[in-house]
Structure formats: structure tokens, C-alpha cells
Enzyme design. Structure first.
Site, mmCIF file in Angstrom:
data_model
loop_
_atom_site.group_PDB
_atom_site.id
_atom_site.type_symbol
_atom_site.label_atom_id
_atom_site.label_comp_id
_atom_site.label_asym_id
_atom_site.label_seq_id
_atom_site.Cartn_x
_atom_site.Cartn_y
_atom_site.Cartn_z
ATOM 1 N N SER A 101 0.818 -1.214 0.000
ATOM 2 C CA SER A 101 0.000 0.000 0.000
ATOM 3 C C SER A 101 0.852 1.264 0.000
ATOM 4 O O SER A 101 1.590 1.521 -0.933
ATOM 5 C CB SER A 101 -0.947 -0.039 1.202
ATOM 6 O OG SER A 101 -1.885 1.002 1.163
ATOM 7 N N ASP A 240 -2.606 6.402 -3.585
ATOM 8 C CA ASP A 240 -1.451 5.767 -2.963
ATOM 9 C C ASP A 240 -0.955 4.615 -3.831
ATOM 10 O O ASP A 240 -1.468 4.381 -4.931
ATOM 11 C CB ASP A 240 -1.773 5.300 -1.542
ATOM 12 C CG ASP A 240 -2.783 4.156 -1.502
ATOM 13 O OD1 ASP A 240 -3.536 3.988 -2.481
ATOM 14 O OD2 ASP A 240 -2.817 3.429 -0.489
ATOM 15 N N ASP A 242 -1.203 1.446 -4.050
ATOM 16 C CA ASP A 242 -2.057 0.386 -4.592
ATOM 17 C C ASP A 242 -3.430 0.878 -4.997
ATOM 18 O O ASP A 242 -4.299 0.088 -5.364
ATOM 19 C CB ASP A 242 -2.169 -0.784 -3.608
ATOM 20 C CG ASP A 242 -2.999 -0.454 -2.376
ATOM 21 O OD1 ASP A 242 -3.016 0.720 -1.969
ATOM 22 O OD2 ASP A 242 -3.611 -1.381 -1.813
#
Length: 448
Positions: A101, A240, A242
Site C-alpha cells: 500500500s 497511494d 495500490d
């Protein structure tokens, strides 16, 4: 049973250190194959973000799944919500996301979706952990899994994203700066907005395996703010690594966080008579959102921090809108998980429909000042129960009266207690937060 590997969002760590090693992830793929592949649904999807380590972990998962007899469909770089969507539409047994992430490139992780594109239930995660304790075996060679690439994965997801706003909504005449954080949306998000008619300035769209989330994207909006002002854009969109988190910037260069995004989307749905129930936030959701929604007759419920807890309450209540101030926004009437691109489109639809800018759309919500202090402690699980800390919290709450709130929360990953105070007076908020933090330091013996 206690969890050994799974956290609140899959398994994550520094690459090369347990559990993020090729050996462990190989066996993890095998264990997942053993648990998820039942009956006739024997295909598992694998997608990843742009980290260099994704190649290694993808190969390890592929080998483990094959050994368990599962077929694999490789999606390549894809946003987490895109993998959830394709898991549903391709009727797979499950989906796997290789991503850490918003973390730096040297971290990575593996998280999972069920066949309906949602986070795995606790009992399934525990079943996978149980398999990890067994010796790894290999099915008969005639039943080994096969792997193939899904060449049109990005195109499928782009079309889905566009379908989440009405056909009549055009972004023609809208100028956007889109920051993909050199992550999984680099080849998707700009195309979505351009195909809807927007003029797009692209930043954070040149991943090299090492620059993901590096001073860019949703966790570092400074570059986006500068670009919005430089290019005189109508709005900025930051995702972000992902793609499940969204932060925006208005034409004045002001950051628009997840709470303000929720407010705009809720207003849009209320205006169009599409508001189903209320909104689910978290313990960190700004009090200003709660008050602004209440003025519109929209209730707010707070979940523990973490999108899986937000989703649990949304399902329980039958509500379709929820999220976190960090930018995880869940629109359950459109998709099954948090989706930064989809959330951005809901906001842009409202701006177009009401002919207003992002700055004006957020003005109905007045954010309360917040002070958050992270305090290192000896035992984060016991600090809240210490009488001196409880007394400090009680005094602060009495000082705030009805104009604010106090929250003490242990970190999920570190030996820290997060002290948060929120209220109408910023100087009062800062003073009370520092007083509580000092008390926590004293009773814990922590060194700062």
C-alpha cells in the site's frame, strides 16, 4: 486461535525478513490454494503494485498455487480495487494482491480477496494459517495448476471505473492533476479521467520499482499541491501505491482529506435521493464531519481504525458509504472495497452536476482542529488502564465539555499509544493533547 501471520490487511513486512521471503510466500501460495480452491472454481488471480520485489513474490505465489492444483491468472500491475473487481467478474475462487500500500518500496505484502471481491473472513484466514503449519505437498503432476496472463485487465477495469458515474456526466473543460505515486494506477487513473473528457496533467506515473510513494501520492500531497497551483488546475487527485486511497487538492492548493471527500459524496447522494442510511467513519473521523452530516439528517457511526472494520459496520447496517480520513473511501453501491479512482469520480460527478469547484463543495463542513501525538510506551495494551492516564483523560474531557473529544489508541504495528484531542479551540486542543501525552510518558517510562 491467535493469528501468527495475518494482520488487519493481509501479511506485510520488510522484503527479505520473515515473513516476506520467497520461501514463506511459496508456501503461502500453496496454503491459499488448498483453502480457496474448492469444487469447480479453481482459478486464483494475482495482481501487484510496482515494487521491484513484486516479481519475486509473484513467482513464489504462482509456484505454490500450482503445487496445490490451482490455476493462476496473472494481472500484472493493477490497483487493489481493480483486482477485487476482476476477481468478481472473472468468477475466480479468490484474488491475491502483492502490495504494501502506502509503505516504502522495501516493504511488501500479500492480501487476499474472496470470490465476491471482499476481504477474507477471519475463519478463512485462520484456515490458511493452519495449512501453513503442515508439510508442503504437491498434487499429482497431471493436476498441477496452469498460469496465463490476462492481457486486457487494465482496459476492463478502466471501463468499470467510468461506469460508476452517469453516462451524461462529462469532464470536458475540467483540468486535473493526477498523481499516481509511481504505483499501480500509473497506467490506469490518467486514462480514466482523460476518456471522460478531462485535461490531465500526469505526475507520479513513471515507476522504476523503487520510487513508489516516494515524496508523492496520497501520503505526500506536497507535489500535487504545487502542480495544481502551477498548472492552474481545477483539482488535484492523489492515489497511494495500490490505488485504494484518495486525497484531493482544490484550486486554492488546500488538501481535501477523506472526511471532506465523504461529506461531498454524502451531499451528492442526498441531493439525488440516493443516500442509503448513514455514513460509517472511524474513531479518527473529524468531529466536523459528524456535525455537518447531522445538520443534513445523516447519521454517522464510528468503527475501529481500518477499512475492514468500516466495511463490517456498513454490511451490518446495510449502508453504502463509509471510509477513513486517510482517504480509504468505500462506495458499496458501486464496488466491494475501497477504491480511490471510483471515489474521485463520485466527487467530480457532484462538482459537474452542481457547477461548483472543489473548494466550494467542501465548505459546508468545518473541520475541528486535531492534535495527534504518538507516544512510545513499554506496553501499549495496558497504558489506558493506568489511573493517572485515566484521570488526565477525564480532566481533558471536562475541559472540552461538549465541544470536543479525546481518544487514546494503541498502534496496530508499533509499541506506541496515539493520543488524539479534537475541539473547537486549536490552542486548547494542543495544550490538552500535550498534557495527556506527558502523563503517558511518565507512567510508561518511555524515552522520546
Amino acid at each position: 486461535m491467535s493469528r501468527r501471520y495475518f494482520g488487519t490487511d493481509g501479511i506485510r513486512g520488510k522484503v527479505g525478513d520473515s515473513p516476506m521471503t520467497a520461501e514463506f510466500v511459496l508456501k503461502l501460495g500453496w496454503a491459499v490454494g488448498r483453502v480457496l480452491v474448492v469444487g469447480g472454481r479453481n482459478t486464483v488471480l494475482i495482481g501487484k503494485d510496482t515494487r521491484l520485489s513484486g516479481y519475486m513474490l509473484e513467482s513464489a505465489l504462482e509456484a505454490g498455487l500450482s503445487a496445490a492444483g490451482a490455476d493462476i491468472r496473472l494481472l500484472g500491475p493493477m490497483p487493489t480495487p481493480g483486482i477485487a473487481y476482476l476477481t468478481r467478474t472473472l468468477r475466480a475462487a479468490g484474488g491475491i494482491v502483492i502490495s504494501a500500500s502506502h509503505n516504502p518500496f522495501y516493504d511488501n505484502g500479500v492480501k487476499f480477496f474472496s470470490s465476491v471481491g471482499e476481504k477474507l473472513p477471519d475463519d478463512v484466514e485462520m484456515a490458511i494459517e493452519a495449512e501453513l503449519d503442515k508439510p508442503m505437498t504437491t498434487v499429482d503432476s497431471a493436476h498441477l495448476g496452469k498460469a496465463e496472463r490476462v492481457d486486457d485487465a487494465a482496459g476492463r477495469y478502466i471501463e468499470f471505473c467510468k461506469s460508476t458515474i452517469p453516462m451524461r456526466t462529462s469532464l470536458r473543460g475540467v483540468k486535473l492533476v493526477v498523481d499516481c505515486g509511481h504505483g499501480a494506477t500509473y497506467h490506469i487513473a490518467p486514462n480514466v479521467f482523460e476518456e471522460l473528457g478531462a485535461q490531465v496533467v500526469r505526475i507520479g506515473t513513471q515507476p522504476n520499482g523503487l520510487n513508489i510513494n516516494d515524496k508523492c501520492g496520497a501520503t505526500a500531497p506536497k507535489a500535487l499541491r504545487a502542480a495544481v497551483i502551477e498548472h492552474e488546475a481545477d483539482a488535484g487527485i492523489a492515489l497511494d501505491g495500490d490505488g485504494d486511497r484518495l486525497i484531493m487538492v482544490d484550486s486554492h492548493g488546500e488538501v481535501v482529506d477523506g472526511d471532506e471527500i465523504l461529506f461531498i459524496i454524502a451531499n451528492s447522494r442526498l441531493r439525488e435521493s440516493r443516500m442509503e442510511g448513514g455514513v460509517v467513519g472511524t474513531l479518527m473521523t473529524n468531529l466536523g464531519l459528524e456535525h455537518a452530516l447531522a445538520k443534513q439528517g445523516i447519521p454517522l457511526l464510528r468503527a475501529s481504525v481500518g477499512d475492514r472494520y468500516v466495511l463490517e459496520i456498513m454490511h451490518r447496517e446495510g449502508w453504502t458509504l463509509g471510509g477513513e480520513n486517510s482517504g480509504h473511501i468505500i462506495c458499496l453501491d458501486q464496488t466491494s472495497t475501497g477504491d480511490g479512482i471510483v471515489a474521485a469520480l463520485q466527487v467530480l460527478h457532484e462538482l459537474v452536476a452542481t457547477e461548483q469547484g472543489l473548494y466550494d463543495a467542501k465548505r459546508g463542513m468545518e473541520k475541528y482542529p486535531q492534535t495527534l501525538i504518538n507516544v512510545p510506551v513499554d506496553d501499549k495494551t495496558k497504558t489506558k488502564d493506568v489511573p493517572q492516564v485515566q484521570e488526565a483523560v477525564k480532566e481533558a474531557e471536562q475541559d472540552l465539555a461538549q465541544s470536543g473529544r479525546v481518544l487514546l489508541r494503541p498502534s496496530g504495528t508499533e509499541e506506541l499509544v496515539r493520543v488524539m484531542v479534537e475541539g473547537a479551540d486549536s490552542s486548547q486542543v494542543k495544550r490538552l493533547a500535550e498534557q495527556i501525552a506527558d502523563t503517558v510518558k511518565e507512567v510508561s517510562g518511555a524515552q522520546v
